[in-house]
Each structure stands twice: as structure tokens, then as C-alpha cells.
Scaffold this active site. Structure first.
Site, PDB file in Angstrom:
ATOM      1  CE  LYS A  42      -3.195  -2.340   3.134  1.00 37.13           C
ATOM      2  NZ  LYS A  42      -3.772  -2.272   4.496  1.00 37.13           N
ATOM      3  N   GLY A  43       2.087   1.130   0.474  1.00 38.24           N
ATOM      4  CA  GLY A  43       2.909   2.304   0.824  1.00 38.24           C
ATOM      5  C   GLY A  43       3.092   3.346  -0.260  1.00 38.24           C
ATOM      6  CD  GLU A  98       8.511  -0.259  -2.523  1.00 38.13           C
ATOM      7  OE1 GLU A  98       7.344   0.157  -2.447  1.00 38.13           O
ATOM      8  OE2 GLU A  98       8.875  -1.321  -1.994  1.00 38.13           O
ATOM      9  CG  ASP A  99       6.843   2.590   0.271  1.00 42.38           C
ATOM     10  OD1 ASP A  99       7.632   1.711  -0.142  1.00 42.38           O
ATOM     11  OD2 ASP A  99       6.029   2.357   1.190  1.00 42.38           O
ATOM     12  CG  ASP A 102      14.829  -1.745   4.920  1.00 45.10           C
ATOM     13  OD1 ASP A 102      16.009  -2.066   5.081  1.00 45.10           O
ATOM     14  OD2 ASP A 102      14.056  -1.569   5.875  1.00 45.10           O
ATOM     15  CE  LYS A 130      14.321   2.897   6.182  1.00 50.52           C
ATOM     16  NZ  LYS A 130      13.790   2.032   7.251  1.00 50.52           N
ATOM     17  CG  PHE A 151      10.439   2.356  11.054  1.00 54.41           C
ATOM     18  CD1 PHE A 151      10.580   1.175  10.348  1.00 54.41           C
ATOM     19  CD2 PHE A 151       9.151   2.855  11.259  1.00 54.41           C
ATOM     20  CE1 PHE A 151       9.467   0.499   9.857  1.00 54.41           C
ATOM     21  CE2 PHE A 151       8.038   2.188  10.781  1.00 54.41           C
ATOM     22  CZ  PHE A 151       8.204   1.003  10.073  1.00 54.41           C
ATOM     23  CG  ASP A 158       2.386   0.680   7.326  1.00 56.37           C
ATOM     24  OD1 ASP A 158       3.276   0.498   6.473  1.00 56.37           O
ATOM     25  OD2 ASP A 158       1.990  -0.214   8.089  1.00 56.37           O
ATOM     26  NE  ARG A 164      -1.024   1.976   5.002  1.00 53.69           N
ATOM     27  CZ  ARG A 164       0.000   1.201   4.652  1.00 53.69           C
ATOM     28  NH1 ARG A 164       0.993   1.683   3.954  1.00 53.69           N
ATOM     29  NH2 ARG A 164       0.027  -0.074   5.007  1.00 53.69           N
TER      30      ARG A 164
END
Ligand code: IMP
Ligand code: MG
Length: 180
Positions: A42-43, A98-99, A102, A130, A151, A158, A164
Site C-alpha cells: 500500500k505504501g 515504490e515508496d 530497504d 536506505k 524508520f 505506515d 499513512r
């Protein structure tokens, strides 16, 4: 006392300017070409919705839902697809939206999976990266901003499904437990 507090990392204006910059690059690179955006739910939904408003090319939009994170801040390392794309991508130019990157496992998994459908090209656009946390090699073709190993939440991203809706991006700091 709340167990967490939020510190702002990026304002809504800073995000808007990053997103506009990415959209301009994408519009230039894909001019005259057909492009299918595959947004990772969902990000990335908010990032996608702002990005496409600035694109000046013909795009189609599709979604996948992938899960790698559990309910907390740590990834399980295992990626699962729970909703697949619906538009055929064979012979098409695909750009994954993509948000945040990682370990890189989510994008590695999705890129390999989409490649099975023989698209003409597959590239990746991520708002944040990151880089220091990378475990597998993934190249981000369009990157908004590299960030430290912290984070973050907000702008679609989220923590336990919350936050969000925040228009800015914040990092989450655990508050020290209170002494009785
Ligand atoms: P990766 O597979 O380890 O690269 O993880 C990528 C996914 O983890 C992203 O799609 C995000 O949904 C989630 N993620 C990574 N870092 C954060 C964070 O700081 N806050 C919230 N979600 C994150
Ligand atoms: Mg995600």
C-alpha cells in the site's frame, strides 16, 4: 505517555519538489513511448498519485500488493504477492513505483516476477532509499532521496498500518519507558 514520538524528516513542500523532479525526468526519458506504472501497495499509493499528475506522457497504471514486513519495524525477509497486476505487460515498458527501499528484497522479487512476462524494459522509481541496509543488489533508476537507516512514516508509509495519512514524512523515535 505515548511509546513513540515523531520527528519530521521532510515537509510536504520538500516531498512535492522531489516528486516533481522525478516526474520531469520520467516524462523526458519515456517521451513518445508507452509506459505502464506498477505501484506497490500500500505504501506507494500517495507517491504514485502525486507523481502521475506531473507526468506529461501516456501512462497506464496497475497495482501489486506485496508483503514483507510484519506488524512491526522488522522485515521477515520473505516476500509474498497477495494481489497481482491485471494489465498485460509483454513487450511494454514497465516502471515500478515504490515508496522506500530497504533490504531490496521486495524489489528484487517483483522485478524477477515481472520479468517472467517478457516486458520490453523494467525500471524502478523509488521515493526513498536506505542504501546502507541493502542485502541484495537492486538498482534504483529514479531515486527521490537517500536517507539514513531510520524508520519513517507518513505520505502513504505506515507503522502498524497507521500514519499513512500524514502529508509529511517523519521518523519514529521510541520514547524511553517511564520509571514508576
Ligand atoms: P525491503 O524489501 O526490505 O527493501 O523493504 C521494502 C518495504 O519495507 C517497503 O515497501 C516498505 O513498505 C517497507 N519499509 C521499509 N522501510 C520502512 C520504513 O522505514 N517505514 C515503513 N515501512 C518501511
Ligand atoms: Mg511498501
Amino acid at each position: 505517555m505515548d511509546p513513540y514520538r515523531l520527528n519530521r524528516l521532510l515537509t510536504a513542500e520538500e516531498i512535492a519538489s522531489i516528486v516533481k523532479g522525478l516526474a520531469d525526468q520520467i516524462s523526458r526519458d519515456y517521451e513518445g513511448k508507452e509506459l505502464i506504472l506498477v505501484c506497490i501497495l500500500k505504501g506507494a499509493f500517495m507517491f504514485l498519485s502525486d507523481l502521475i499528475r506531473h507526468l506529461r506522457i501516456l501512462v497506464k497504471v496497475d497495482f501489486v500488493r506485496l508483503t514483507s514486513y510484519g506488524a512491526g519495524m522488522k522485515s521477515s525477509g520473505l516476500v509474498e504477492i497477495t494481489k497481482d497486476i491485471e494489465i498485460p505487460i509483454e513487450g511494454k515498458n514497465v516502471l515500478i513505483i515504490e515508496d522506500i527501499v530497504d533490504s531490496g528484497r521486495t524489489l528484487q522479487f517483483l522485478k524477477e516476477r515481472l520479468a517472467l512476462s517478457n516486458p520490453r524494459s523494467i525500471k524502478i522509481c523509488a521515493l526513498l532509499d536506505k542504501k546502507a541496509r541493502r542485502e541484495v543488489q537492486v538498482e534504483v533508476d529514479y531515486l527521490g532521496k537517500e536517507i539514513e537507516d531510520i524508520f519513517i512514516v507518513g505520505y502513504g508509509i505506515d507503522f502498524n498500518e497507521g500514519y499513512r495519512n500524514l502529508p509529511e514524512i517523519h521518523y519514529v523515535i521510541p520514547n524511553a519507558p517511564q520509571k514508576e
